[in-house]
Design a protein around this motif. Structure first.
Motif, short mmCIF file in Angstrom:
data_model
loop_
_atom_site.label_atom_id
_atom_site.label_comp_id
_atom_site.label_asym_id
_atom_site.label_seq_id
_atom_site.Cartn_x
_atom_site.Cartn_y
_atom_site.Cartn_z
N GLY A 127 14.32 -37.28 -55.44
CA GLY A 127 13.13 -37.75 -54.56
C GLY A 127 13.63 -37.26 -53.17
N VAL B 205 20.62 -27.81 -49.03
CA VAL B 205 19.59 -28.88 -48.53
C VAL B 205 19.92 -29.46 -47.17
CG1 VAL B 205 18.76 -31.13 -49.21
CG2 VAL B 205 19.99 -29.72 -50.94
N LYS C 250 17.66 -43.20 -52.53
CA LYS C 250 18.55 -42.87 -53.93
C LYS C 250 19.53 -43.52 -54.05
CE LYS C 250 17.75 -38.14 -53.19
NZ LYS C 250 17.01 -38.50 -51.68
N THR D 218 26.57 -29.92 -58.19
CA THR D 218 27.07 -30.68 -59.28
C THR D 218 28.34 -30.24 -60.24
OG1 THR D 218 24.76 -31.73 -59.58
CG2 THR D 218 26.18 -32.07 -61.15
N SER E 122 28.90 -35.20 -56.39
CA SER E 122 28.76 -33.80 -56.06
C SER E 122 29.67 -33.40 -54.97
CB SER E 122 27.33 -33.86 -55.53
OG SER E 122 26.30 -34.34 -56.04
N ASP F 158 18.69 -33.19 -55.19
CA ASP F 158 17.28 -33.06 -54.43
C ASP F 158 16.60 -32.13 -55.54
OD1 ASP F 158 18.40 -30.29 -54.65
OD2 ASP F 158 16.93 -29.70 -53.08
#
Ligand code: ADP
Ligand code: 5GP
Length: 203
Positions: free
Chosen positions: A17, A81, A23, A88, A42, A108
């Motif tokens: 989102g 981002v 989130k 990940t 992450s 993302d």
């Protein structure tokens, strides 16, 4: 027990989102109401915000370290981002899935698309569910991003423009959850997870 169910592995829950939609806040709540869920942490090249801790919120690493890990294929997916790299870690997700656990991955929209592609191509072999969190309105998203006070006004405006573009991809997800109240958004995601765990898998 039928053979197919015996071999069933875990569930990867991808939550995505726009930036500032909530989130992290909703995921934190979700983890507190379902203690069995495993959170994928992450790695990022973004500097920590006040209160963020290495190994809890993210693994904060240098760009050099990030690309070294990518070269060694240690990421399930990664993306740039808002000027920083996020990835990940693959090992954790694979290990938990093989132990039949439910793993939460907050990424993302690029990361979610990349995971979906890996599922489609058979690179990831597990049940997945893609959840998109949206704000009740763009005005509320702007209000929440500004109130968080972690970015300058210029960066907030940049993230808002990105958010409007990110909202266009929501129909690619399995579920859309409105983050009106943190508790109810977390409860809705918990309900989705419970249902998805019962889904009949064909392979
Ligand atoms: P994201 O992880 O999507 O970037 P955050 O979880 O950091 O977003 O949330 C952005 C801001 O909005 C934070 O200040 C958070 O406390 C607030 N927030 C999140 N969800 C809600 C909600 N349902 N109602 C009000 N404020 C919220
Ligand atoms: P923030 O800097 O606000 O914590 O996160 C910025 C964005 O990066 C958010 O949309 C968040 O979901 C995303 N993000 C966090 N971890 C990962 C990751 O491992 N992969 C990808 N692709 N995005 C991530």
């Amino acid at each position: 027990m039928p053979k197919k169910l015996k071999g069933r592995k875990g569930l990867l829950v991808v939550i995505s989102g726009p930036s500032g939609v909530g989130k992290s806040t909703v995921v934190r709540k979700l983890l507190s109401i379902d203690l069995k869920l495993k959170m994928s942490i992450s790695a990022t090249t973004r500097p920590p915000r006040p209160n963020e801790k290495h190994g809890i919120d993210y693994f904060f690493i240098t760009e050099e370290e990030f690309f070294d890990r990518d070269k060694k294929h240690l990421f399930l997916e990664w993306a740039k981002v808002h000027g920083y790299y996020y990835g990940t870690p693959k090992d954790f997700v694979e290990e938990q899935i093989s132990k039949n656990q439910t793993v939460i991955s907050e990424v993302d929209v690029q990361g979610a698309a990349s995971i979906k592609e890996s599922v489609t191509s058979g690179k990831i072999k597990c049940a997945t569910v893609f959840i998109f969190l949206i704000p009740p309105s763009v005005d509320i998203l702007a209000f929440r991003l500004r109130r968080r006070k972690t970015e300058s006004e210029e960066l907030v405006n940049y993230r808002l423009r990105a958010a409007i573009a990110e909202l266009q991809v929501m129909e690619k997800y399995d579920y859309i959850v409105v983050n009106d109240k943190v508790d109810s958004a977390a409860e809705k995601i918990k309900a989705i997870i419970n249902v998805e765990k019962e889904r009949v898998l064909l392979n």
